[in-house]
Design an enzyme around this catalytic site. Structure first.
Site, PDB file in Angstrom:
ATOM      1  N   LYS A  96       0.819  -1.219   0.000  1.00 55.43           N
ATOM      2  CA  LYS A  96       0.000   0.000   0.000  1.00 55.43           C
ATOM      3  C   LYS A  96       0.849   1.264   0.000  1.00 55.43           C
ATOM      4  O   LYS A  96       0.459   2.277  -0.568  1.00 55.43           O
ATOM      5  CB  LYS A  96      -0.943   0.016   1.212  1.00 55.43           C
TER       6      LYS A  96
ATOM      7  N   LYS B 217     -10.910  -4.225  -4.785  1.00 54.60           N
ATOM      8  CA  LYS B 217     -11.698  -2.989  -4.912  1.00 54.60           C
ATOM      9  C   LYS B 217     -10.895  -1.891  -5.571  1.00 54.60           C
ATOM     10  O   LYS B 217     -11.440  -0.979  -6.170  1.00 54.60           O
ATOM     11  CB  LYS B 217     -12.013  -2.429  -3.511  1.00 54.60           C
TER      12      LYS B 217
ATOM     13  N   LYS C 261      -4.848 -10.665  -7.188  1.00 49.13           N
ATOM     14  CA  LYS C 261      -6.059 -10.752  -6.362  1.00 49.13           C
ATOM     15  C   LYS C 261      -7.157  -9.834  -6.906  1.00 49.13           C
ATOM     16  O   LYS C 261      -6.870  -8.713  -7.334  1.00 49.13           O
ATOM     17  CB  LYS C 261      -5.672 -10.322  -4.942  1.00 49.13           C
TER      18      LYS C 261
HETATM   19  P1  AMP Z   1     -10.847  -5.542   2.428  1.00 49.88           P
HETATM   20  O1  AMP Z   1     -11.718  -5.246   1.272  1.00 49.88           O
HETATM   21  O2  AMP Z   1      -9.396  -5.481   2.067  1.00 49.88           O
HETATM   22  O3  AMP Z   1     -11.191  -4.784   3.678  1.00 49.88           O
HETATM   23  O4  AMP Z   1     -11.085  -7.089   2.753  1.00 49.88           O
HETATM   24  C1  AMP Z   1     -12.199  -7.539   3.498  1.00 49.88           C
HETATM   25  C2  AMP Z   1     -12.203  -9.052   3.597  1.00 49.88           C
HETATM   26  O5  AMP Z   1     -12.365  -9.641   2.300  1.00 49.88           O
HETATM   27  C3  AMP Z   1     -10.903  -9.645   4.160  1.00 49.88           C
HETATM   28  O6  AMP Z   1     -11.242 -10.776   4.961  1.00 49.88           O
HETATM   29  C4  AMP Z   1     -10.167 -10.072   2.931  1.00 49.88           C
HETATM   30  O7  AMP Z   1      -9.255 -11.116   3.194  1.00 49.88           O
HETATM   31  C5  AMP Z   1     -11.296 -10.539   2.034  1.00 49.88           C
HETATM   32  N1  AMP Z   1     -10.936 -10.413   0.617  1.00 49.88           N
HETATM   33  C6  AMP Z   1     -10.622  -9.272  -0.042  1.00 49.88           C
HETATM   34  N2  AMP Z   1     -10.327  -9.535  -1.331  1.00 49.88           N
HETATM   35  C7  AMP Z   1     -10.458 -10.880  -1.496  1.00 49.88           C
HETATM   36  C8  AMP Z   1     -10.282 -11.789  -2.592  1.00 49.88           C
HETATM   37  N3  AMP Z   1      -9.927 -11.355  -3.808  1.00 49.88           N
HETATM   38  N4  AMP Z   1     -10.521 -13.097  -2.380  1.00 49.88           N
HETATM   39  C9  AMP Z   1     -10.894 -13.553  -1.157  1.00 49.88           C
HETATM   40  N5  AMP Z   1     -11.065 -12.765  -0.079  1.00 49.88           N
HETATM   41  C10 AMP Z   1     -10.852 -11.451  -0.229  1.00 49.88           C
END
Ligand code: AMP
Ligand code: TRP
Length: 339
Positions: free
Chosen positions: A117, A203, A200
Site C-alpha cells: 500500500k 476494490k 487478487k
Molecule cells: P478488504 O476489502 O481489504 O477490507 O477485505 C475484506 C475481507 O475480504 C478480508 O477478509 C479479505 O481477506 C477478504 N478479501 C478481499 N479480497 C479478497 C479476494 N480477492 N478473495 C478472497 N477474499 C478477499
C-alpha cells in the site's frame, strides 16, 4: 471449525469502494454461515482503518452505509450479529495505543500489506498505515475473539495479532488475551482478478472489468464473466488439470464458491467443455445469487437513517463487551482508573 471451542467470532471489512465478489466469497458469505451456526458473531466496518489512506469524507460515509447495507442484504441479521462501525467504539483505538507500545518496529516493517500500500514512496505513507496491524489486533482482542474469518491476504496480520497477544501475556505475566485462530477456509479464500489470474480481485484495481461488484447489474456481471481472461483449452476433468492454468482455476473456484459444489464435482460435469459454454452457466449462477443481494442493498440504501440506527445499536452492544476488557487491560498495564 470446531464450534465447541469457539467462544466469539470477530471480523472487519474496510468501507472503501464497493464490496467485490472476492469480499463476498472470501469473507461475507462465511460471516453469514458462522452467524447462522449460532456462534456469537461481531462484524465491523473498519472506518478507522479506511482513513489510513486518503478518503473523501462524504464518500467514506456513503461507503460505510453501503457496506452495512451489503452485510445485511447478504444475510447478516442485526438481531443475531453485532454490526457496527469501528469509530463508534472508542475502545478499539485505546487498546490500539497500548498495542503500539507492545508491537516492535521490526514486526511491522515486515508487513507485506504495508509495503504494497505504501508503494515506492514509504516516507510519504501515513503513520496510521504503518500502525494499521496494531489497530487490527486491538479490533480482535478487545472482544477476546477466538476466531477470525478472513481471506488469505490477512494471514500475516493475524499472525501479528497472535504475536501481540503472546508478548502482552508474557510481558505482564498474565493469561489475558486469547491466541486467536484465523479461519481461512474454502476454495474462495483468494478470488483472483478476471483480467489476470495471478492478481487478487481487488476494490482498488484500476480496471472495473477485473472485478465483480455486489452492486453490478445483471448485464454487467454477465459481460464481465464473458470477457474474463481464459486460456484456449477446454476445461479439464480433474482438479490437477487446473495446475498452471490460473484463469481457468479461478473461474472454477468462483463457480464452486457460489454453488457450494466442490471443484472436482464441477469438473466431472464440465470436463471437455469450452469456456464459451461454461462462462454463460457461471454468469447465470452469479446473477442468480448476486442480483437479489444487489436489489436488497438498493432498497436499504434508501433509508440511511435506519442504517445509522442499526450501527448505533450495534456499537452500544459492542462497547458493553469491549469496555470491561479495556479496563482490565489498563489495570494490568498499571494505568490508574479512578473509581
Ligand atoms: P478488504 O476489502 O481489504 O477490507 O477485505 C475484506 C475481507 O475480504 C478480508 O477478509 C479479505 O481477506 C477478504 N478479501 C478481499 N479480497 C479478497 C479476494 N480477492 N478473495 C478472497 N477474499 C478477499
Ligand atoms: N485488514 C483487514 C482487511 O484489509 C480489515 C480488518 C481490520 C480486519 N480489522 C480487522 C479483519 C479485524 C479481521 C479482523 O481486509
Amino acid at each position: 471449525m470446531n464450534n465447541a471451542q469457539t467462544s466469539r467470532v470477530f471480523s472487519g471489512i474496510q468501507p472503501t469502494g464497493n464490496l467485490t465478489l472476492g469480499n463476498y466469497l472470501g469473507a461475507v458469505k462465511r460471516f453469514v454461515e458462522m452467524q447462522n451456526s449460532g456462534i456469537e458473531t461481531i462484524y465491523c466496518m473498519v472506518d478507522l482503518h479506511a482513513i489510513t489512506t486518503w478518503q473523501n469524507p462524504s464518500e467514506l460515509k456513503a461507503a460505510t452505509r453501503e457496506l452495512a447495507a451489503g452485510f445485511i442484504a447478504s444475510g447478516l441479521d442485526p438481531e443475531k450479529s453485532i454490526l457496527f462501525n469501528q469509530s463508534q467504539v472508542g475502545a478499539h483505538s485505546e487498546l490500539g495505543w497500548v498495542f503500539n507500545c507492545i508491537a516492535r518496529m521490526g514486526w511491522l516493517n515486515r508487513m507485506t500489506q504495508f509495503k504494497d500500500k505504501a508503494g515506492k514512496n514509504r516516507e510519504n505513507a501515513s503513520v496510521g498505515l504503518f500502525a494499521y496491524p496494531t489497530l487490527m489486533a486491538a479490533d480482535i482482542l478487545v472482544y477476546h475473539a477466538t476466531h477470525v474469518p478472513v481471506g488469505e491476504d490477512q494471514k500475516q496480520h493475524l499472525e501479528l495479532t497472535r504475536d501481540i497477544a503472546t508478548k502482552f501475556n508474557n510481558d505482564f505475566d498474565v493469561n489475558f488475551f486469547p491466541i486467536t485462530e484465523p479461519v481461512i477456509e474454502g476454495v474462495a479464500t483468494r478470488v483472483m482478478s478476471l483480467r489476470d489470474g495471478t492478481k487478487k480481485m481487488s476494490k482498488s484495481d484500476a480496471s472495473d472489468m477485473s472485478r465483480i461488484n455486489l452492486t453490478d447489474s445483471a448485464e454487467l456481471i454477465s459481460k464481465k464473466i464473458k470477457k474474463a481472461k481464459t486460456d484456449p483449452d477446454p476445461l479439464p476433468s480433474e482438479v490437477e488439470g487446473l495446475n498452471n492454468r490460473p484463469e481457468a482455476k479461478n473461474l472454477v473456484n468462483i463457480y464452486s464458491g457460489l454453488s457450494g459444489l466442490s471443484p472436482q464435482v464441477i469438473l466431472s460435469e464440465n470436463g471437455g467443455r469450452d469456456f464459451s459454454k461454461f462462462k454463460p452457466d457461471l454468469a447465470e449462477l452469479a446473477v442468480s445469487i448476486l442480483t437479489p443481494i444487489s436489489n436488497e442493498m438498493t432498497h436499504l440504501m434508501k433509508e440511511p437513517d435506519q442504517i445509522d440506527k442499526i450501527l448505533g445499536n450495534g456499537a452500544a452492544k459492542a462497547a458493553k463487551i469491549a469496555n470491561p476488557i479495556l479496563e482490565q487491560t489498563y489495570d494490568i498495564v498499571g494505568l490508574i482508573r479512578s473509581k
